[in-house]
Design an enzyme around this catalytic site. Sequence first.
Site: not given
Ligand code: GLY
Length: 565
Positions: A101, A374, A392, A394, A416, A446, A466-467
């Site tokens: 991340r 993503t 992703t 984002n 985020d 997410s 899909g966030g």
């Molecule tokens: N950027 C979307 C997530 O990490 O949930």
Amino acid sequence: MKQQFSILAILISVLFTTACRQAPKLQPTGLVAEKAMVVSARVEASKIGSNILAKGGNAFDAMVATELALAVAYPFAGNIGGGGFMVYRKADGTTGAIDYREKAPLAAHADMYLDSLGNVIPNKSTTGATSVGVPGTIAGVFAVHKRFGKLPMTQLIAPAIALAKRGVVVTEKQEKRLKRYRNIIAKVSGDSTLLALSYKQGDTIKYHALASTLTKIQQNGRDAFYKGETAKQLAAFIQAKGGYITEEDLAKYEAKWRSPISFKYKGLKVVSMSPPSSGGITIQQIMGMIEPHNLANYGHNSVKTIQVIAEAERRAYADRNYFLGDPDFVEIPMQKLGNKAYLKERMASFSLDKATKSTDVGHGQIQISESNETTHYSIIDAAGNAVSATTTLNGGYGSKLYSEELGFFFNNEMDDFSSKPGVPNMFGLIGAEANSIAPEKRMLSSMTPTIVEKDGKLFMVVGSPGGSTIITSVLQTILNVYEFNLSMQEAVNAPRFHHQWLPDIVMFEKGGFPSETIQELKAKGYQTTTDRAPILGKVDAILVLPNGKLEGGADKRGDDAAIGF
Ligand code: GLY
């Protein structure tokens, strides 16, 4: 005695609900492969991953090759300027996870997106250089290869370089996407930037600058990204555009191995991503809350099934938004959140007669924006190793900031974080102190790369973009197979719905649900919409069939493809 009685009651209820599930369906409807498979957002990336498997590479080698191929073939979300998470299960049953991340730069601070009055400055955390977090993808693939790779890294990077030079053909869906984003990309990166140009279906886009960056990484390893010339160029570029990332930020970046979340749901064991992703613990909470209900008897996408799932989602997202953040910075009550007694208590106010109000679970007023950025890919190799990875930028094309010199988009992952407690981010998610910004902290995600075991054996590899809707898309795909006996491909294609506590609304995919179902839910007090979500999630999954073959589920909502042998 009382305790023995309740254990007996639980056993009977588990046996009963398991027995009530319909007989397993025998006919797969997706691609079936004998031994190995890759399912991803683009056929070019699935082919590259599958070729690596065919050449004797393992699932981890294929992960590296697929991740980098997506950076070329699917610039909407595939990336080297972003980050992700991977959950794995080796053929011997051992599981693990890696977090690559993005993180906040050293110069970051809690109020960095607020004006002097303490209000959120529009667009600062979502668009352009100010929204960029320190990228993690290259560190991630090198860490995976170092621990588990079999083939040389140079061989794994080569296909992505060749693809970038050869070029990628624009699909119909990609043409539409590029058209939709062209103005904003041009505004942020200039109208002559590669992806701000006008493209039609069938055109070929060549990515020479990206090929050159990947070649440097192929020749000189991860340091060719995080140190030296590329790092200098990258930091200078971001800073010239008003952003915060320095060479020191890049030099300090490390991917982190994490223990995944593991829990039981009836006869399944689910292994999913741990914080800083909310995916695993939130899906654990939702499944824990719905487990006492006999969904198979209620029926697929029936009013009762939707009610139970939406109410569990409402409660789990309220917890998600309050308690979760980067575990290296905040204390998360993980045991309590996954505790069955706690989850039972959370559902105590649920009734099939009428909707619970989110204001009785929490409060707030927000707008939601639809989003399917993503990307996820699933891999199983011939030895039975499985990889589930979600990666992703984002937003679609991330911050829309593209470096012509380096050949890629940068993420806008800083959004985020919770810029201000109580104010929603681009997914309509309201954050709390646990997800506030701090130097080197990772923003809550997410992403829900997930692996499912049944009877101690590998059963499913699944995930989605899909966030905030990722978690509920993964959940419904697992339930579609396990509770409702859909094939892998049917489970992926089936219409989905979503609730995330706030806004207090059930989102349905347009055209996917009979109007009587929606009317009945409205009559019970649910607010519903079919307008905000033309699609929910874009799931790519693999199911191990009873005969050991693999069925791919490549989401019809995108250009996704399963390739195997
Ligand atoms: N950027 C979307 C997530 O990490 O949930």
